[in-house]
Write an enzyme that holds these catalytic residues in place. Structure first.
Site, PDB file in Angstrom:
ATOM      1  N   VAL A 101       0.960  -1.135  -0.381  1.00  0.00           N
ATOM      2  CA  VAL A 101       0.139  -0.095  -0.076  1.00  0.00           C
ATOM      3  C   VAL A 101       0.591   1.430   0.245  1.00  0.00           C
ATOM      4  O   VAL A 101       1.494   1.341   0.331  1.00  0.00           O
ATOM      5  CB  VAL A 101      -0.426   0.419   1.178  1.00  0.00           C
ATOM      6  CG1 VAL A 101      -1.447   0.879   1.123  1.00  0.00           C
ATOM      7  CG2 VAL A 101      -1.912  -1.239   1.175  1.00  0.00           C
ATOM      8  N   HIS A 102       1.188   2.281  -0.517  1.00  0.00           N
ATOM      9  CA  HIS A 102       1.182   3.379  -1.002  1.00  0.00           C
ATOM     10  C   HIS A 102       0.514   4.794  -1.186  1.00  0.00           C
ATOM     11  O   HIS A 102      -0.529   4.249  -2.151  1.00  0.00           O
ATOM     12  CB  HIS A 102       2.323   3.593  -1.409  1.00  0.00           C
ATOM     13  CG  HIS A 102       2.449   3.146  -3.207  1.00  0.00           C
ATOM     14  ND1 HIS A 102       2.037   1.583  -3.212  1.00  0.00           N
ATOM     15  CD2 HIS A 102       2.307   3.790  -4.099  1.00  0.00           C
ATOM     16  CE1 HIS A 102       1.646   1.556  -5.392  1.00  0.00           C
ATOM     17  NE2 HIS A 102       1.934   2.743  -5.101  1.00  0.00           N
ATOM     18  N   GLN A 103       0.494   5.623  -0.351  1.00  0.00           N
ATOM     19  CA  GLN A 103      -0.003   7.057  -0.971  1.00  0.00           C
ATOM     20  C   GLN A 103       0.307   7.546  -1.785  1.00  0.00           C
ATOM     21  O   GLN A 103       1.285   7.955  -1.340  1.00  0.00           O
ATOM     22  CB  GLN A 103      -0.870   7.682   0.445  1.00  0.00           C
ATOM     23  CG  GLN A 103      -1.540   9.282   0.126  1.00  0.00           C
ATOM     24  CD  GLN A 103      -2.890   9.418   1.131  1.00  0.00           C
ATOM     25  OE1 GLN A 103      -3.785   8.472   0.937  1.00  0.00           O
ATOM     26  NE2 GLN A 103      -2.719   9.139   2.237  1.00  0.00           N
TER      27      GLN A 103
END
Ligand SMILES: [Zn+2]
Length: 160
Positions: free
Chosen positions: A112-114
């Protein structure tokens, strides 16, 4: 072969960034800073100059796998990135979001990465000036040094 350790993946660039320990290694991997729960890196394939990724340290593919602390820290670091980009590249707006899964466009579906993408009125920014040309490594290193310098100043200001 797949690693059984779900909290780390040897082929994942975010995991590699998270464990970069020396300044040299951090610079090579464009790591701006880490916290015990999150890692903040410059995206090597930016949509705009100053496109940053905020990610949990743990190699987790789904939002619902993140702990409350990880979610909170992800948001906190995102706010710090916003402040940094306002200072360092005079960002006027932001696109912030997470792509989950390949069908949603995630380039790295396992971790997960924003995305934090700075925007400017009329988007007269570096990328639109150079057109379709991808940011060259020199420009990326220059941006890295600029952001690291600005971040240090901001951290100092908070302390004093
Ligand atoms: Zn990972």
């Amino acid at each position: 072969m797949r690693s059984l350790d779900k909290t780390r993946n040897e082929e994942c660039f975010l995991c590699l960034a998270a464990k970069a320990s020396t300044d040299e290694e951090k610079r090579k991997r464009l790591v701006l800073w880490t916290t015990p729960l999150s890692v903040v890196v410059i995206n090597k394939f930016p949509y705009s100059n100053g496109h940053i990724l905020v990610s949990p340290i743990a190699h987790k593919a789904e939002m619902e796998e993140l702990t409350a602390d990880e979610l909170l820290d992800l948001s906190r670091q995102t706010v710090d990135v916003i402040k940094l980009l306002k200072h360092a590249v005079s960002a006027q707006g932001f696109n912030i979001g997470i792509n989950l899964g390949r069908c949603a466009g995630a380039g790295l579906p396992g971790h997960v990465h924003q995305h934090v993408v700075p925007r400017w009125a009329g988007d007269v920014n570096f990328m639109s000036v150079v057109g379709e040309v991808r940011v060259v490594p020199q420009a990326m290193e220059q941006l890295y040094d600029e952001l690291i310098g600005e971040r240090e100043k901001m951290v100092k200001n908070v302390k004093t």
